[in-house]
Design a protein around this motif. Structure first.
Motif, mmCIF file in Angstrom:
data_model
loop_
_atom_site.group_PDB
_atom_site.id
_atom_site.type_symbol
_atom_site.label_atom_id
_atom_site.label_comp_id
_atom_site.label_asym_id
_atom_site.label_seq_id
_atom_site.Cartn_x
_atom_site.Cartn_y
_atom_site.Cartn_z
ATOM 1 N N TRP A 1 0.887 7.272 3.505
ATOM 2 C CA TRP A 1 0.448 6.141 4.494
ATOM 3 C C TRP A 1 1.169 4.902 5.055
ATOM 4 N N GLN A 2 1.828 4.309 3.791
ATOM 5 C CA GLN A 2 2.633 3.093 3.243
ATOM 6 C C GLN A 2 3.736 3.675 4.275
ATOM 7 N N GLN B 1 3.966 5.274 7.195
ATOM 8 C CA GLN B 1 3.361 5.023 8.153
ATOM 9 C C GLN B 1 2.753 3.566 9.516
ATOM 10 N N LEU B 2 2.470 2.884 8.316
ATOM 11 C CA LEU B 2 1.872 2.033 8.044
ATOM 12 C C LEU B 2 3.095 0.493 8.140
ATOM 13 N N SER B 3 4.079 1.080 7.344
ATOM 14 C CA SER B 3 5.058 0.117 7.772
ATOM 15 C C SER B 3 5.341 0.042 9.903
ATOM 16 N N LYS B 4 5.566 1.386 10.106
ATOM 17 C CA LYS B 4 6.032 1.504 11.795
ATOM 18 C C LYS B 4 5.013 0.446 12.443
ATOM 19 N N SER B 5 4.390 0.197 11.730
ATOM 20 C CA SER B 5 3.063 -0.511 12.335
ATOM 21 C C SER B 5 2.992 -2.049 12.520
ATOM 22 N N ILE B 6 3.076 -2.656 11.573
ATOM 23 C CA ILE B 6 3.624 -3.546 11.112
ATOM 24 C C ILE B 6 4.623 -4.199 11.945
ATOM 25 N N ALA C 1 7.278 -4.918 3.586
ATOM 26 C CA ALA C 1 6.723 -5.324 5.064
ATOM 27 C C ALA C 1 5.898 -6.126 5.452
#
Length: 215
Positions: free
Chosen positions: A134-135, A137-142, A191
């Motif tokens: 999930w981390q 995937q989160l970096s792509k949203s950040i 991040a």
């Protein structure tokens, strides 16, 4: 007064405007790289649990066959477990003879990654697999969230402080955060760097566009 009449007073698209346009485009065009870079930095590769420190990735090997669980899919292909390994604790007697006593455990010594296509990625460096996927995937949203905030902040800042100083601030921020991201010691720093990259990149693009439109 018509637009053509205004140009006779202000001057047409001359040498100064052409040079300014070229210089800003040279800075703004790499913004596309910033938008796409996370797809390569966070690329996933095949992996399985590391058993010893000197282990390297192999399609098949005695160590992998003995320590990594697998199953056969509908097409007859072997699918190796990516998040579990066997903990071999000794031998036990079975109707077929002696066999290794095996207990499934989560990967507790890191992972071995396939480096054929990508020699090193953020996923490999920070082990963003299994329960940490999930981390990634989160970096792509950040970075997209950084763009959102950058569009709000730099638009107001350029109107208040001027487009040139705001553009320079966005440029310096993008350069520093890009270098900082490249040398991230952990996921948190990476991040934060992704957010600042998106933040600064949107400042470069929006302010540069409005600057040229008014030149």
């Amino acid at each position: 007064m018509k637009f053509e009449e205004i140009l006779t007073h202000l001057g047409e698209f001359g040498r100064y405007q052409k040079i300014q346009y070229l210089l800003i485009c040279l800075i703004a065009m790499p913004c596309a790289y910033i938008s796409l870079q996370n797809s390569f930095l966070s690329a996933s590769t095949d992996h399985y649990c590391r058993v010893n420190d000197t282990q390297t990735y192999q399609e098949t090997s005695p160590v992998k066959n003995f320590t990594i669980p697998y199953q056969v899919d509908d097409q007859g292909m072997i699918v190796w477990s990516k998040c579990e390994r066997y903990n071999v604790t000794g031998l036990e007697y079975t109707p077929d003879g002696f066999a290794a006593r095996q207990q499934k455990l989560e990967c507790d010594n890191g992972w071995v990654y396939d480096t054929t296509t990508y020699e090193n990625t953020v996923v490999q460096e920070f082990d963003l697999v299994c329960d940490k996927d999930w981390q990634k995937q989160l970096s792509k949203s950040i970075i997209l969230f950084g763009k959102l905030m950058g569009s709000l902040v730099f638009g107001q800042a350029s109107d208040r402080f001027g487009r040139k100083p705001t553009f320079i601030c966005a440029l310096v921020l993008t350069l520093l955060s890009g270098v900082g991201t490249a040398f991230s010691p952990n996921y948190i720093v990476f991040a934060i760097g992704q957010f600042l990259l998106g933040f600064g990149e949107m400042g470069l693009f929006l302010v540069g566009y409005s600057w040229l439109a008014l030149s």
